[in-house]
Structures are given as structure tokens and as C-alpha cells.
Design an enzyme around this catalytic site. Sequence first.
Site, short mmCIF file in Angstrom:
data_model
loop_
_atom_site.label_atom_id
_atom_site.label_comp_id
_atom_site.label_asym_id
_atom_site.label_seq_id
_atom_site.Cartn_x
_atom_site.Cartn_y
_atom_site.Cartn_z
N HIS A 42 25.17 54.62 97.15
CA HIS A 42 27.09 53.23 96.91
C HIS A 42 27.97 53.49 95.67
CE1 HIS A 42 27.52 49.04 97.75
NE2 HIS A 42 28.08 48.54 96.41
N GLU A 43 27.28 53.10 94.41
CA GLU A 43 27.80 52.88 93.20
C GLU A 43 29.41 54.23 93.21
OE1 GLU A 43 27.50 50.15 92.28
OE2 GLU A 43 25.66 49.59 93.38
N GLY A 68 21.50 45.00 90.59
CA GLY A 68 20.58 46.51 90.80
C GLY A 68 21.14 47.38 90.38
N ALA A 69 22.44 47.58 90.63
CA ALA A 69 23.68 48.75 90.20
C ALA A 69 24.98 47.86 89.61
CB ALA A 69 23.37 49.88 90.60
N MET A 70 25.82 48.55 89.49
CA MET A 70 26.85 48.17 88.73
C MET A 70 28.10 49.43 88.62
SD MET A 70 29.70 46.06 88.31
CE MET A 70 30.71 46.30 88.25
N GLU A 71 29.10 49.70 89.73
CA GLU A 71 29.95 50.83 89.67
C GLU A 71 31.50 50.96 88.14
OE1 GLU A 71 30.33 48.15 90.88
OE2 GLU A 71 31.97 47.73 92.14
N ASN A 72 31.15 50.80 86.82
CA ASN A 72 31.44 50.74 85.98
C ASN A 72 31.99 52.19 86.17
OD1 ASN A 72 30.31 48.12 84.75
ND2 ASN A 72 28.70 49.69 84.33
N GLU A 115 32.98 45.98 98.78
CA GLU A 115 31.34 46.00 99.20
C GLU A 115 30.87 46.18 100.30
OE1 GLU A 115 29.38 46.47 96.62
OE2 GLU A 115 30.32 44.90 94.70
#
Length: 939
Positions: free
Chosen positions: A359-360, A323-327, A382
Site C-alpha cells: 500500500h505505502e 498503521g503506516a505513512m507513505e513519506n 487512499e
Amino acid sequence: MGKGYYISKHLATAAMVLAAIALVTIIALSVVYNREKSKNAAKFSKATTLPVFPTPKTSNEPWDKYRLPDTLSPQYYNVTLWPRLVKNANGMYIFTGISGVMFTCEKKTDLILIHSNKLNLTVFKGHHAKLTGLSGVTAPAIKTTWFQSETQYLVIQLEGKLKPGKDYWLYTEFTGELADDLEGFYRSEYMENGEKKIIAITQMQATYARKAFPCFDEPGMKAVFHITLIHDRGTTNGMLWTGGQTIFGPTKRMSTYLIAFVVSDFTYIDVRIWARKKAIEDRQGDYALNITQPILEFFEKYYNTSYPLSKSDQIALPDFNSGAMENWGLVAYRETALLYDPRTSANGNKQRIVTVVSHELAHMWFGNLVTVKWWNDLWLNEGFASYVEYLGADYAEPTWNMKDQTILYDLQSAFAVDSLTSSHPLSRKEEEVNTPSEISEMFNTISYSKGAAVLKMLSEFLTEPVFAKGLSNYLKQFAFGSSVHSDLWEYLQKAVDQTPGIKLPYSVHEIMNRWILQMGFPVVTIDTRTGNVSQKHFLLEPEAVVDRKSEFNYEWFVPIKWMKKGQVQDQLWLLQKSAIHKPMKVSKNEWVLANLHVSGYFRVNYDLGNWERLLSQLESNHQVIPVVNRAQILDDAFNLARASIINITLALRTTKYLLHEREYIPWEAALRNLNYFFQLFDRSEVYGAMQAYLKKQVKPLFEYFGTISSNWTTVPSGHTDQFTQIIALSLACSTGVEGCRELTRSWFKKWMQNPPNNAIHPNLRSTVYCNAIAAGGAEEWNFGWQMFQKATVAAEAVKLRSALACTKVPWLLNRYLEYTMNPEKIRKQDATSTIGYIASNIIGQPLAWDFIRANWDYFFKLYGTGSFIFSGLIRDVTYRFCTPFELSQLKRFQKDNAETGFGSGTQALQQAIEKTTAKIKWLEGNKEPVLQWFLSESA
Ligand code: BES
Ligand code: ZN
């Protein structure tokens, strides 16, 4: 953004005080390529010239271990990458790169192991790397190099030893494929103004950085990265480069999995939300932009630490696996998780955006600034973000009651899998998690949802100020470094010790060990006749044998908040198997309600008298009971009945008061449990009676919303009321409440007659589309398909994609299943969820199951063993299983594919077998009473 521009400027806002250098930024690129993509003929792996040594099964060599030795530690990387956004002569998209890494030798060794996967490394003088000593040190010569495919290492054996305390420089040159595989450095394609656009993007978590450049690819191996991207600007002519380069300043010390870079011609709006030009022009990024600043502000306050970087970019990508990625500094999202179009997106889409962004952004501190040392502690990373995402979202949208929703999306979803014997403890031992597929299996409901629920419980019994204080000291202590979960306990304990007036029966560490080192959770039983309170490991299948031993004997230290007939009481701790708590002994006209506000991770059962009194309270005046507890009474009762702890008719009776209920959370909890009944009974005689009962229950809700929405022409103003309205419409239509189906059909028909003008309210579209396509045939389906292909807003496309799975026509469903194997029709990122939608349809379920069985090998190869998608796929296609025949098919499937394996779906398959077994048993004794109850109630 005009042609020929690229940006590498850094944005420093007031909130982002650190002036240091940005991690990565976007490169805007304007290249016009019209060539049509044809299927990649040659697989890149064939072009690899490195010798590949298979792993001998019994070997104990360092290169056969999945974990890096502790002999070397990386300090600094200098990486230059050049992606080609046109095909080469072999019809492939590739990138080339050069990389140097400075590392310190910690222990004497003549071996260098560095991760490298699917890269084709240049050979210099017979070896795949060059090694030099720094500060006057002479490096030993390279003896031999090879590629160890199983563990994904470049192995470099040296003639002599590296010296402890000395620094060395390792240099490589390489080529990689810019594939459309959503992993590492990959490519994404989309259409704009009739033109195919190609962009190059990254997804490194968990183990894909090694696919972009050779690196020490473990979260604890933090280093500083200096990345340069070479990219075209203006027009190019095939391989002829007329472009420029963007040099990114050195990053903070960080983990490899958090690196990101993008080459695209996307454009942005300030704090910076990046997306396709058309999406930004349509103002689809505005909502995300509006909430980002408040959320960052919230977390700065909550963590008591300023935002660690000097810039914050967020980008929406057309092809993205999760869904998304916290780079760090460049967070990547699926379009549906970042882009919101008020004209076509529903309020649910909006809520998704605020929670995902929250969240991210929570990870920018928890996860990125302080990182768990190894993936066995992923649950902390997480689970924590999944808990605090509600706090951030609540700050940005204070009227939405976001915090209450955790019980639906975390607690109750976690209970569903954590009540099986195939569950596992939150925390795994470091040695238990090694391979890429073991790592991806950690991204599961237990880590996310149980993690969130357990941390929420901790924050509640410590109180939020104490929790936040400990947290902030922990972040300060471990900033730019890594930690293990007990480090957090230690800092929380310190905060407890410094706060007068807070008393715990045991230390944070001792209390939490019971929740994270043993799987499952207790059902607390309160006997209000005696005040006896006891606990027992809650299992969905009462006779199931628990093979996994627990050092705590499946007993927990349970914090119990509670109320007596509407009055809040002092919190109790249940510290043994059973104890008398006098205050819980109550008189005949009082009732006890435990797990007040559902702050604890446990279920509650009572003596029958107390159940009766709770039921009559619900029927006479349900508002005395807090809204989340009404949901919990329903969910607990249904699950206690499924576990044969209470009678099913008692559980069914909790739905009777719904005639008066207007709140979203209890209705959603009820709907989930009733849906489960639908799945069990929609192929049996119970179905008709059940429909009749539900029709009666939902009718007042349907009429209520009809009235307050001026006959369905407006939507209610309250955020969660809008969700309840959707429930009213969909349940009324599915149970056949008069007027409902006619209404939805007429809306859809109007749209079909005049496609440019879709007057259906965005909130109601999913339900309306699904109902209309289910009631219709090929004409409706084809119309939906056309609209899907034309959709320029991702959220609208999802509504259509899921509604297309609602048709009852088998050949349409089969054709749709075939489409999931064609990325031109259904994007690879959406294939498995589409199969899941089809499987939730009673007609589609057996078709989807056959399809998966027939193509398991194909999917497994397509997604790769490290992919995390298999668990969802298996869960979805087996969701309805409840007969002995289906169970035997499942077991057969397990056997037939034992060799290929199930990757991240291994647990899900185990869970499916266990759930099916439990359902078969339960149905034996309960089908008849359920039928009788529905018959008597619907008469
Ligand atoms: N770190 C994950 C993304 C991820 C998941 C990467 C699995 C690799 C494998 C990210 O922080 C995340 O959790 N994303 C969620 C959304 C979130 C709101 C729960 C997702 O992708 O679904
Ligand atoms: Zn996350």
C-alpha cells in the site's frame, strides 16, 4: 552502527534509476541518556509569546479561511532543525529551528499567510519574521504580525504590496516542543537493555508539517525542500552540543505532508529497513526486506514509470499513530506493520506486512509523484492504494490468493457503512473540506474501502491493460504536480478510445460520476422467470428517509458479470431502473449467479426459485460456484435479510452447506455475519439454540484440521488454510465442541509453567490466549500482563494486549481500562484499540461505554480535535447496541458532549445511532423466527 556515526549517503539500486538527490534519510545517533522521564509539568502552549487573536465568528478576513489564498506559491525551503533529546531546565523536550522559504508572488497582495502551529517564533524588531526581496527587488516593510490560532496561520501584514512575478524570501526562527503526541516533529521512547532510549520522528499527514516549521501546508503547494538536521553524536552533557549535522540534498518538488526525518540510533539492513537494534539483530526486518524489491519492481511495471527517487528507506517506530505513512523515500510504520519474527509472529502478521508495505509503496507514485490537489479527493489517493496493494502483495506472494481477499476487507466493509443514510458520496466538493478535523474525517472506510472497490470495478470493466495504460499516461502528465479525480477519468477515457474492441455504454466520466457523486450502492434484483433486472438503492433500514439528494436519483450504471449454471456469460450493463435481459430468463433446472467474482460494487437478489436452486447447488456441489461468490451469497443473503428484503430463514439456510466448506473466504464471511448475530443474541434465549447449531456446523471443520495437523501439532501448508484453521479452533471453542477448550487450556497451562518456552503455534496464539484468559482469573491475567510487558516482538505484544481484554472478571477489565490512560502501561498509539478490544467482550462492553462517557473530554483534549482515532473508538464501544435503552443513552451522549464535539467521530456517532435504530426494529419482527429456526436445526 557504531557510536558517533551518522549517515546521509543515498542508495541507488538498479530499480531506482533516478540518480537525483534523496529526500530524507536517517540519522543514526548514539546518545546515552539515563534520566527517567517524568510527566511534562508545563504545557508548551503556555510558553508561546505570540499574541493570539480569537477568530470572530462572522469575519470574512483571509486569515479566517482555512484555505490559503492563491496569491503566493512556495518554490523552495531551507530548513534547519535541532531536536534536543534531553529535557531542558523546565523539564521539557524541545527543538529549535530556522527556516527560509522562497515564494513567488502570483497576485498583488500586502498579506502573507503561512501555516504555523504550536511554534514559538522569535521576534525581530517587533515582528515574527523577516522578509527580503530577491533578484534586486525590494520587499515592503512588515507592518504587523500575529498568530491566528483557529486557522493556524502566522499572519504577516505588509506596509506595501508584493509584486506579481517576483520572488521573496521569508525567514523565521522558532522553538517547538518535542512532545510525545505522535504529531508533527515528536518524540518516541522505548527500552533497550534496561535503558530508556529517546528518538525524534515525524508524522506530517494531514496538517502537522506546520507544527515542525512554518510552511504553506496544503498538498497542492508543492516545493523543493532542503533540510538540515543538527543532532548529537557521541556523548553530550545536557544542553552542551558536541554533535554534527546532516544536510539532505534538495528534494524533488513535493507536498509538505510527505516530508519525514528521524533522529535515532536505529540500525538497518539493505534496501534499507530501519528498526530498533534488537529487532534488526533478531532478523525481524528480513521479511519486509525480501518483499520490498519485488513490490517496487511490480509497481514500476504496473505504472510503467521508474521509481521516482534514488533511495528507499522504511522504518519501524515504537510510537506511531496510524498503521503506516507513505513519506516519500522514508516510509514509516508501526512495528507490527513492518517487523516479522518467524518464531513468534503468525501468518496473519505476515500478510499484514505485505499488504501495508505494498500500500505505502504504491503511494510512492500514486499520491507522492502525483498528488491530489486538495483533501476532498483523498478517496482517490487512499482508495487507489487500497486497491493496488492487493496487486503488489499478490506479486510478492503469488500463492496466497491475495486478490480474492479484497471482497472481505474492502467491498464488504464498505457495504456495511455505505448502506446507511448517514453515508456520504466518495467525492466531496472542495469547499466542504476545510478544517483539520474535517480533513481527518476523510480518512474513513468510504475513502479507503469503497474507493478501492469502485476502482477495482472500473479496472475490471475497462480490463486491466487499458486501466494500466491510462494510469501510466496520467502519471506521466502530472508527475511532480497535482491533479483532481476527473484528470484520471480523462486519461482512462483516452486509453479506451485508443483500444479497438472495448465498448462502453457511456464515457468513463459519466459512468464513474454515478459511483462517486452519490452515496450508497444498488441491490440488483434478477427475476429469472422473466429476465427482468432492476436496481434499487440498498438501505439497511428499509423505511429510512434519505435526506441527501442525488442528481442521479440513486440509479447507477451497473456492469454485471454473471454465470448460468456454472457457465460464464457475456457481461451486461444495467443502465436504467429496470430492464428485461432475455438471457437471464432461465429454465427450472438452471440458475443464475450475478456479480461473478464479485467485481462489481453492488448486492444481488433473485426470485425465490433461483435462490432455492443456488442453495441446492451449494449443498450438492459448492465448488461449481467460485469461492468469492460463495462468500458473497452468504453476505448478500444476510444483509438482504437485515434490510427485510428477504426472509431471515433464507439467509440462515445459506450457512447449512458450511458443513462441507473448507475455504477461508466463505467461512470468514459467514463468521462475520454470525458474529453479528452473537452480538444481537448473546444476552437472550436465542443464544443457546444458536450455539448448538453452530457447534454442529463447525465440528467437521474442527475435526478436519485436527486430522490434517496431526492432532494440532503442525499447521496446514496453505496460507489461507492456516486462517481457516484459526476459525475452526476459535469457533469450536466458543461453541463448546468437545475437546477444544481442554486443548487450548492445556497449551496455555504448559506455557505458564515454563514461560521461557512458549510452544503454542504463533498462528493459534490469539485464540488460545483469549480462551485461556477468559476461562481463568487473576492469575492467568497477571501472567498475560507480565508476558505483554516482556514482549520484544510487537506482533506478540498485540496478541497479548487483545487477549487480556477477554477476561470475564469485571475488576480486571476496569483496571485494564484505567491502564489505557497511562502511557507507561499502554502506549498512547494503542490506547483506543485496547478500549475497543474490551468493548467487544460482553462483560467489558458496558464498562468501556461508561469509561468513554466519563472521560470523553479527557480523550478529546489528549488526542486533539484533528485526530482521526475517534471514529474507531465510537464504532467499537457502540458496536453491540441493539436495545431502546442503549439508543437513548447514545442520543444522550450526543447531546451531553455537543459542546466538546466528536471531531472525526461525528460520522461514526451518526452511524451508531442509525445502526442501533435499525437493529431494534429488525429484532421486533425477527427474533422469534430466528429462535425457531435455530431450535429446529439444532435438534
Ligand atoms: N496516508 C495513510 C496514513 C495516514 C492515515 C495518515 C490517517 C494520516 C491519517 C497511509 O497511506 C495509510 O493508509 N495507512 C494505513 C495502512 C494501509 C495498509 C491501509 C493505516 O495507517 O492504517
Ligand atoms: Zn494510504
